[in-house]
Write an enzyme that holds these catalytic residues in place. Structure first.
Site, mmCIF file in Angstrom:
data_model
loop_
_atom_site.group_PDB
_atom_site.id
_atom_site.type_symbol
_atom_site.label_atom_id
_atom_site.label_comp_id
_atom_site.label_asym_id
_atom_site.label_seq_id
_atom_site.Cartn_x
_atom_site.Cartn_y
_atom_site.Cartn_z
ATOM 1 C CG HIS A 270 -2.020 0.932 1.260
ATOM 2 N ND1 HIS A 270 -2.228 1.855 0.275
ATOM 3 C CD2 HIS A 270 -2.974 1.172 2.191
ATOM 4 C CE1 HIS A 270 -3.269 2.615 0.587
ATOM 5 N NE2 HIS A 270 -3.736 2.227 1.752
ATOM 6 C CG HIS A 309 -4.154 2.040 -9.789
ATOM 7 N ND1 HIS A 309 -5.433 1.944 -9.343
ATOM 8 C CD2 HIS A 309 -3.461 2.728 -8.845
ATOM 9 C CE1 HIS A 309 -5.533 2.563 -8.177
ATOM 10 N NE2 HIS A 309 -4.347 3.042 -7.846
ATOM 11 C CG ASP A 365 3.119 4.316 -5.255
ATOM 12 O OD1 ASP A 365 3.231 5.230 -4.424
ATOM 13 O OD2 ASP A 365 2.240 3.446 -5.198
#
Ligand code: CMC
Length: 453
Positions: A270, A309, A365
């Site tokens: 996460h 994703h 990210d």
């Protein structure tokens, strides 16, 4: 209640009965299946809506993220993190006066109790900063007994003043806890907050001031970080926000709820993916090594971290904004060579059939780790930065849930264990039947093989 007479028609071939299940806003009520003696098996809640929420909206196919109806691009361009926090929690952007009061109230709550500082100082010198922050959030509950539902009862949060006070406290104090964890790690005295600065400038001040009397954080870096906080503020029911809602449903106080949510964020799948993306870029090392790396990814030997994703099947809008911020940060801090690898990796991946076919694009990210590194943050501090931004989103969900009480979360399981059986006395148990526990043994310190004990 149904969508203009839309129903799901289901025939149960065990009984031959036909059932019409109303469709409401693209969902069906799972409790109807309980009447049929069925539950929905959804490993990891991948397709289960556990609440109705008005906070953020994602269209994963089109790459859209909106907070309360506003595009993330507009907010990142024009707003501040505290303004966006107000929007997320209360549903609309504040007026000038409301914003001023909001900022003042939050900045008044940046100080933490001296005993809390002693508590933070008691961690090992190399304690992970996220471990310190999650523990401190939970401990904070004991510093505010008047806000504890365990002591005062759940009804205290029927009082709006009480609700708002905890929101001020948590948004105000999380950066202070984060800064203390950082200073602890680098072996420097903790700085008290300075309320002459804005929210994010004050955070940088607490991190970086040494003995200077007039230390002023770089305003452009503060703005870049403020925008990063906006981008991380909410992302509907991600794992930590779902944890926040699950904890809230128990009635426990918001400090403990936030500790639970932050603990979920601590997980490498996460809050830690940006660190993994950064390590991957470091490992690739140079642009010439990219084609070989891509071949390994396509052969499923590796994952391209920071790509793909669960929800976005196109470019993550946050990644686009971060790419722009990276230029701004490099201008101040110097260009990080990893950015060249990242840009080339993105270019090659986006023109490769493997990634195109699977709709794999950079996610939030991919660039955030490089930016944090360029700003000089240690990698284990990355999830703490995420946590500061996400605090507003968690509190928005807490606030929303208080207004639309939801029963205590209690997912179902599908039992697949042993059938009922008779108890076996100790003397009658066989080694073949009893599970062997894998263990190093108590003599590991002496370096003896476990079975010589
Ligand atoms: N690199 C290479 N192949 C990938 C990747 C990747 N990063 N992501 C997905 N695939 C492939 C996967 O192997 C599968 O291929 P095939 O159809 O041949 O089996 C296909 O794409 C679909 O993958 P999936 O696992 O079903 O996709 P998912 O939606 O379940 O996974 C994900 C989403 C984020 C777990 C995954 O893309 C991933 O592991 N990415 C890398 C880690 C990462 O960057 N995580 C951060 C996510 S964003 C965090 C946030 O929003 O807060």
């Amino acid at each position: 209640m149904s969508d203009e007479g839309h129903f799901l028609e289901v025939v149960d071939n065990r009984t031959g009965k036909k059932h019409l299940i109303p469709i409401t806003e693209d969902t069906i009520d799972a409790s109807i299946f309980a009447q049929l003696g069925l539950s929905i098996y959804d490993n990891g809640y991948l397709n289960t809506a556990v609440c109705r929420s008005a906070i953020s909206y994602i269209d994963g196919d089109k790459g859209i993220l909106r907070y309360r109806g506003y595009d993330i691009e507009d907010l990142a361009e024009n707003s501040t993190f505290l303004e966006v926090s107000y929007l997320l929690i209360f549903g609309d952007l504040p007026t000038r006066d409301q914003l001023q009061t909001w900022e003042t109230r939050i900045m008044r709550h940046t100080f933490i109790h001296e005993n809390m500082i002693d508590y933070l100082k008691s961690f090992r010198y190399d304690a992970h900063p996220m471990g310190m922050v999650t523990s401190a959030l939970s401990a904070m509950s004991t510093f505010h007994p008047e806000a504890s539902t365990a002591l005062q009862g759940e009804h205290i949060y029927e009082n709006e003043t009480m609700v708002n006070k905890q929101i001020f406290r948590l948004i105000g104090k999380v950066p202070t806890l984060a800064a203390c964890a950082y200073r602890h790690r680098i072996g420097r005295a903790y700085n008290s907050p300075s309320n002459e600065f804005g929210y994010t400038e004050n955070f940088l001040y607490m991190l970086d001031r040494l003995s200077e009397n007039n230390y002023v954080p770089n305003p452009r870096l503060a703005r870049a970080l403020d925008v990063i906080f906006i981008l991380h503020a909410d992302h509907e029911l991600n794992c930590s926000t779902a944890a926040m809602r699950q904890m809230t449903s128990t009635g426990v106080d918001p400090f403990v709820c936030l500790a639970g949510a932050a603990s979920a964020l601590y997980g490498p799948s996460h809050g830690g993916a940006n660190e993994a993306a950064l390590k991957m870029l470091e490992e690739i090392g140079s642009v010439e090594n990219i084609p070989g790396f891509i071949e390994d990814v396509k052969a499923k030997k590796r994952r391209l971290m920071g790509f793909g994703h669960r929800v976005y099947k196109s470019y993550d809008p946050r990644a686009k904004i971060l790419k722009k911020i990276s230029d701004e940060v490099f201008e101040i801090m110097g260009r990080n060579p990893l950015i060249d690898i990242a840009v080339e990796l993105e270019r090659i991946a986006l023109s490769d059939e493997y990634f195109i076919k699977r709709n794999l694009y950079p996610n939030v990210d991919f660039y955030s780790g490089i930016i944090y590194k360029a700003m000089g943050f240690p990698t284990d501090f990355f999830p703490v930065l995420f946590c500061i931004g996400r605090t507003s989103g968690w509190l928005a969900h807490w606030h929303e849930q208080l207004q639309q009480p939801i029963p205590i979360f209690r997912p179902k399981q599908s039992y697949e264990g042993a059938e009922p059986r008779a108890y076996v006395n100790l003397a009658d148990r066989s080694a073949a039947q009893s599970p062997k526990i894998v263990d190093q043994g108590v003599n590991a310190r002496k370096n003896l093989p476990p079975d010589t004990e």
